[in-house]
Write a protein that holds these residues in place. Structure first.
Motif, PDB file in Angstrom:
ATOM      1  N   ASP A 294       0.821  -1.205   0.000  1.00 18.33           N
ATOM      2  CA  ASP A 294       0.000   0.000   0.000  1.00 18.33           C
ATOM      3  C   ASP A 294       0.859   1.261   0.000  1.00 18.33           C
ATOM      4  O   ASP A 294       0.530   2.248  -0.670  1.00 18.33           O
ATOM      5  N   TYR A 295       1.951   1.247   0.742  1.00 21.36           N
ATOM      6  CA  TYR A 295       2.800   2.438   0.775  1.00 21.36           C
ATOM      7  C   TYR A 295       3.491   2.649  -0.568  1.00 21.36           C
ATOM      8  O   TYR A 295       3.687   3.790  -0.999  1.00 21.36           O
ATOM      9  N   LEU A 296       3.882   1.564  -1.238  1.00 19.34           N
ATOM     10  CA  LEU A 296       4.534   1.692  -2.538  1.00 19.34           C
ATOM     11  C   LEU A 296       3.602   2.313  -3.564  1.00 19.34           C
ATOM     12  O   LEU A 296       4.045   3.065  -4.447  1.00 19.34           O
ATOM     13  N   ILE A 297       2.310   2.034  -3.471  1.00 22.40           N
ATOM     14  CA  ILE A 297       1.356   2.626  -4.406  1.00 22.40           C
ATOM     15  C   ILE A 297       1.310   4.139  -4.241  1.00 22.40           C
ATOM     16  O   ILE A 297       1.244   4.894  -5.223  1.00 22.40           O
ATOM     17  N   ASN A 298       1.407   4.617  -3.011  1.00 20.58           N
ATOM     18  CA  ASN A 298       1.337   6.049  -2.750  1.00 20.58           C
ATOM     19  C   ASN A 298       2.676   6.759  -2.912  1.00 20.58           C
ATOM     20  O   ASN A 298       2.702   7.977  -3.129  1.00 20.58           O
ATOM     21  N   ASN A 299       3.774   6.044  -2.790  1.00 25.70           N
ATOM     22  CA  ASN A 299       5.103   6.652  -2.891  1.00 25.70           C
ATOM     23  C   ASN A 299       6.005   5.745  -3.717  1.00 25.70           C
ATOM     24  O   ASN A 299       6.710   4.892  -3.175  1.00 25.70           O
ATOM     25  N   PRO A 300       6.026   5.903  -5.056  1.00 28.06           N
ATOM     26  CA  PRO A 300       6.832   5.015  -5.904  1.00 28.06           C
ATOM     27  C   PRO A 300       8.329   5.129  -5.675  1.00 28.06           C
ATOM     28  O   PRO A 300       9.085   4.252  -6.115  1.00 28.06           O
ATOM     29  N   ALA A 301       8.809   6.198  -5.027  1.00 27.56           N
ATOM     30  CA  ALA A 301      10.242   6.332  -4.771  1.00 27.56           C
ATOM     31  C   ALA A 301      10.757   5.225  -3.858  1.00 27.56           C
ATOM     32  O   ALA A 301      11.972   4.982  -3.811  1.00 27.56           O
ATOM     33  N   LEU A 302       9.875   4.561  -3.136  1.00 23.00           N
ATOM     34  CA  LEU A 302      10.292   3.483  -2.240  1.00 23.00           C
ATOM     35  C   LEU A 302      11.037   2.403  -3.001  1.00 23.00           C
ATOM     36  O   LEU A 302      12.071   1.902  -2.520  1.00 23.00           O
ATOM     37  N   ARG A 303      10.556   2.031  -4.174  1.00 23.55           N
ATOM     38  CA  ARG A 303      11.169   0.911  -4.891  1.00 23.55           C
ATOM     39  C   ARG A 303      12.583   1.247  -5.356  1.00 23.55           C
ATOM     40  O   ARG A 303      13.507   0.436  -5.198  1.00 23.55           O
ATOM     41  N   SER A 304      12.795   2.427  -5.916  1.00 24.75           N
ATOM     42  CA  SER A 304      14.123   2.785  -6.407  1.00 24.75           C
ATOM     43  C   SER A 304      15.132   2.873  -5.273  1.00 24.75           C
ATOM     44  O   SER A 304      16.270   2.390  -5.390  1.00 24.75           O
ATOM     45  N   LEU A 305      14.746   3.486  -4.153  1.00 19.30           N
ATOM     46  CA  LEU A 305      15.656   3.580  -3.016  1.00 19.30           C
ATOM     47  C   LEU A 305      15.914   2.202  -2.406  1.00 19.30           C
ATOM     48  O   LEU A 305      17.040   1.892  -1.998  1.00 19.30           O
ATOM     49  N   TYR A 306      14.879   1.371  -2.352  1.00 19.47           N
ATOM     50  CA  TYR A 306      15.040   0.016  -1.804  1.00 19.47           C
ATOM     51  C   TYR A 306      15.989  -0.799  -2.682  1.00 19.47           C
ATOM     52  O   TYR A 306      16.887  -1.489  -2.173  1.00 19.47           O
ATOM     53  N   ILE A 307      15.821  -0.727  -3.998  1.00 18.92           N
ATOM     54  CA  ILE A 307      16.664  -1.517  -4.899  1.00 18.92           C
ATOM     55  C   ILE A 307      18.105  -1.034  -4.839  1.00 18.92           C
ATOM     56  O   ILE A 307      19.051  -1.834  -4.845  1.00 18.92           O
ATOM     57  N   GLY A 308      18.327   0.282  -4.756  1.00 17.63           N
ATOM     58  CA  GLY A 308      19.686   0.783  -4.632  1.00 17.63           C
ATOM     59  C   GLY A 308      20.356   0.331  -3.346  1.00 17.63           C
ATOM     60  O   GLY A 308      21.521  -0.102  -3.357  1.00 17.63           O
ATOM     61  N   ALA A 309      19.640   0.408  -2.232  1.00 18.67           N
ATOM     62  CA  ALA A 309      20.211  -0.031  -0.958  1.00 18.67           C
ATOM     63  C   ALA A 309      20.407  -1.543  -0.932  1.00 18.67           C
ATOM     64  O   ALA A 309      21.415  -2.043  -0.402  1.00 18.67           O
ATOM     65  N   PRO A 328      14.396  -8.495   3.628  1.00 17.22           N
ATOM     66  CA  PRO A 328      13.747  -7.540   2.714  1.00 17.22           C
ATOM     67  C   PRO A 328      12.704  -6.675   3.397  1.00 17.22           C
ATOM     68  O   PRO A 328      12.603  -5.477   3.094  1.00 17.22           O
ATOM     69  N   GLU A 329      11.901  -7.249   4.299  1.00 20.60           N
ATOM     70  CA  GLU A 329      10.871  -6.465   4.978  1.00 20.60           C
ATOM     71  C   GLU A 329      11.486  -5.377   5.864  1.00 20.60           C
ATOM     72  O   GLU A 329      10.999  -4.234   5.882  1.00 20.60           O
ATOM     73  N   ALA A 330      12.553  -5.718   6.588  1.00 26.64           N
ATOM     74  CA  ALA A 330      13.184  -4.728   7.457  1.00 26.64           C
ATOM     75  C   ALA A 330      13.820  -3.606   6.649  1.00 26.64           C
ATOM     76  O   ALA A 330      13.727  -2.425   7.022  1.00 26.64           O
ATOM     77  N   LEU A 331      14.478  -3.950   5.526  1.00 30.19           N
ATOM     78  CA  LEU A 331      15.080  -2.911   4.690  1.00 30.19           C
ATOM     79  C   LEU A 331      14.021  -2.002   4.096  1.00 30.19           C
ATOM     80  O   LEU A 331      14.189  -0.773   4.042  1.00 30.19           O
ATOM     81  N   ALA A 332      12.916  -2.575   3.648  1.00 25.89           N
ATOM     82  CA  ALA A 332      11.831  -1.749   3.113  1.00 25.89           C
ATOM     83  C   ALA A 332      11.278  -0.821   4.181  1.00 25.89           C
ATOM     84  O   ALA A 332      10.977   0.352   3.904  1.00 25.89           O
ATOM     85  N   MET A 333      11.151  -1.301   5.422  1.00 25.51           N
ATOM     86  CA  MET A 333      10.634  -0.456   6.490  1.00 25.51           C
ATOM     87  C   MET A 333      11.610   0.653   6.857  1.00 25.51           C
ATOM     88  O   MET A 333      11.187   1.751   7.242  1.00 25.51           O
ATOM     89  N   LEU A 334      12.910   0.404   6.748  1.00 25.63           N
ATOM     90  CA  LEU A 334      13.879   1.476   6.974  1.00 25.63           C
ATOM     91  C   LEU A 334      13.689   2.591   5.955  1.00 25.63           C
ATOM     92  O   LEU A 334      13.754   3.782   6.296  1.00 25.63           O
ATOM     93  N   VAL A 335      13.470   2.216   4.695  1.00 24.79           N
ATOM     94  CA  VAL A 335      13.254   3.224   3.658  1.00 24.79           C
ATOM     95  C   VAL A 335      11.931   3.954   3.902  1.00 24.79           C
ATOM     96  O   VAL A 335      11.838   5.173   3.725  1.00 24.79           O
TER      97      VAL A 335
END
Length: 497
Positions: A294-309, A328-335
């Motif tokens: 749900d958060y990725l739908i509202n903020n697409p920048a999450l995916r690019s920052l997650y993939i870079g990290a 993966p879940e913890a890294l996504a939550m950090l972003v």
């Protein structure tokens, strides 16, 4: 008849209480009834002599575990066809094999070996920058931050599954669902990164086997625990049936295994494509997974920052629970926590270059992840000060969860348990008592990798001379080789059945 060890001649009226206690401890001795005592002994003896015999062909509804050929009776290993001229030549390889078995005891997924870091001593494996071919045409690259922004988006486009790979992944999912249809009570569902939208081309395929737990229905939110032994045994029983079904398929035979630790999860390697499949049991899609989607739908920048990290940490061997590092879940939550704390700070909707640098600086140098926890909802950090009483009559639920998580770290420090004391702490926004970072015990190494990456990127941005060919800023931070990843991606597109 088996009586207690006390002789009848020693019985007297002086120790009646002792005799009653001895009789009470022996279930086969019934006081004041010789007939019942004999019957209890006969029943106990029959239970020791009678054993269960499994038929050679499993009956309908009976699960029979699959036994590898090397573990069956009468198995003899095949003789080597290579001639041996010296006895010493046989002993030396055996010692080397014995040493090589030690690191293989920990299960490792393919994603832990596909992006490898390049060190200064490596001469034959130069650093690569395959994402440069995916750079979108930039009208004006006025500064290094704009160019870094374009590179992060290009890395996103390079690592996500392309249409051909996605078609094969969809086909594998359909094959597994069709294979498990006779066994699974409901149709298996896709969860994990392929559900949230954060999947890379080499990400694992996670299947959820829906298991209905009637006492924990949605209409009864205060039902019993989902991890109670009764349900855990039921999950294991269902996964055993799935294991037997998978091993009967030529695509997965000899490729099914059980991880050594954690909740019951079944793993299998898909031979034609090399993808790793994981099978879980549960009532529904985990709430954390739905939150990330749900958060990725509202903020697409999450995916690019997650993939870079993730690419940065994965190239250093610091990604995944099998590496005792961040999941993966913890890294996504950090972003997500970083984006929430910096909401409205950046003028443009993406500005990924500045965001990525700030992300590395925040979790690398600004805070100490060994002693501070990260909260997502509400976003922020919490440490030892959370243990002090606030004087509030009704304490918020998230604060009680933070108090519990930090209290566990302080207790571990007092007992000298440094692994638990320094592990990463990320509060689950869907369950405040849950720590998503508990698998990461290499927190100092993780922070050091972020610090080094931030220093290299900052230096590269300061010395950037313009958007010339092969003038990549992101390469200075990653310094990775993608040969193994490209081999797997080629195998996914052209599987060998």
């Amino acid at each position: 008849m088996r009586l207690s060890g006390i002789q009848s001649t020693r019985l007297s009226h002086h120790v009646p209480r002792r005799i009653r206690n001895i009789f009470a401890q022996d279930a086969d001795v019934v006081p004041n009834s010789l007939r019942k005592t004999l019957e209890a002994h006969r029943s106990s003896n029959r239970a020791r002599l009678i054993r269960k015999i499994y038929p050679r062909t499993p009956a309908a509804g009976l699960f029979r575990p699959w036994i590898p050929p090397e573990n069956r009776a009468g198995y003899s290993p095949p003789e080597s066809t290579h001639p041996v001229s010296d006895e010493s030549e046989v002993k030396k390889p055996s010692k080397k094999r014995a040493r090589s078995r030690v690191p293989e005891t920990k299960p490792r997924g393919p994603e832990n070996h596909l992006i490898n870091a390049i060190r200064s001593a490596d001469q034959n494996t130069p650093e690569q920058q395959p994402w440069v071919n995916f750079l979108a045409p930039v009208k004006i690259a006025s500064d290094a931050a704009t160019h870094l922004d374009a590179e992060i988006q290009a890395l996103d486009r390079y690592l996500i599954p392309n249409p051909s790979e996605q078609n094969q992944i969809t086909q594998v999912s359909a094959e597994i669902r069709s294979l498990l249809e006779p066994v699974a009570p409901q149709i298996p569902q896709i969860i994990g990164s392929h559900y949230t939208g954060l999947a890379l081309a080499h990400s694992d395929l996670n299947f959820l086997l829906p298991f209905e737990d009637l006492p924990r229905s949605r209409h009864n939110p205060r039902g019993p625990s989902a991890t109670r032994p009764k349900i855990q045994d039921a999950h294991v029983s269902l996964l055993r049936q799935v294991e037997y079904t998978l091993q009967s398929s030529p695509m997965l035979i000899d490729q099914v295994k059980w991880p050594t630790k954690g909740r019951p999860v079944l793993e299998a390697r898909h031979r034609p494509t090399g993808l790793l499949l994981r099978f879980h049991c549960g009532e529904r899609v985990p709430a954390t997974t739905r939150y990330i989607r749900d958060y990725l739908i509202n903020n697409p920048a999450l995916r690019s920052l997650y993939i870079g990290a993730r690419a940065l940490l994965e190239s250093r061997g610091l990604f995944g629970s099998t590496q005792a590092s961040i999941t993966p879940e913890a890294l996504a939550m950090l972003v997500v926590a970083f984006l929430k704390m910096n909401h409205g700070r950046y003028s443009e909707p993406y500005h990924l270059g500045d965001k990525f640098l700030d992300l590395l600086r925040l979790y690398g140098t600004d805070i100490n992840l060994q002693s501070v926890g990260v909260a997502v909802n509400p976003p922020g950090f919490f440490g030892a000060e959370i243990l002090r009483p606030t004087g509030e009559e009704v304490e918020p639920a998230y604060r009680r969860g933070q108090r519990s998580l930090i209290g566990a770290k302080r207790t571990a420090a007092a007992k000298g348990n440094t692994l638990v004391d320094r592990r990463l702490c990320v509060q689950d926004p869907t369950h405040f008592m849950n720590d998503l970072g508990r698998s990461c015990t290499r927190t100092p190494e993780l922070q050091n990798a972020l610090i080094v990456a931030h220093e290299r990127l900052s230096r590269a941005c300061d010395t950037w001379a313009g958007p010339e060919r092969n003038n990549s800023i992101l390469t200075t931070a990653l310094q990775a080789n993608f040969d193994e990843l490209d081999r797997l991606r080629g195998r996914i597109v052209r599987p060998v059945y």
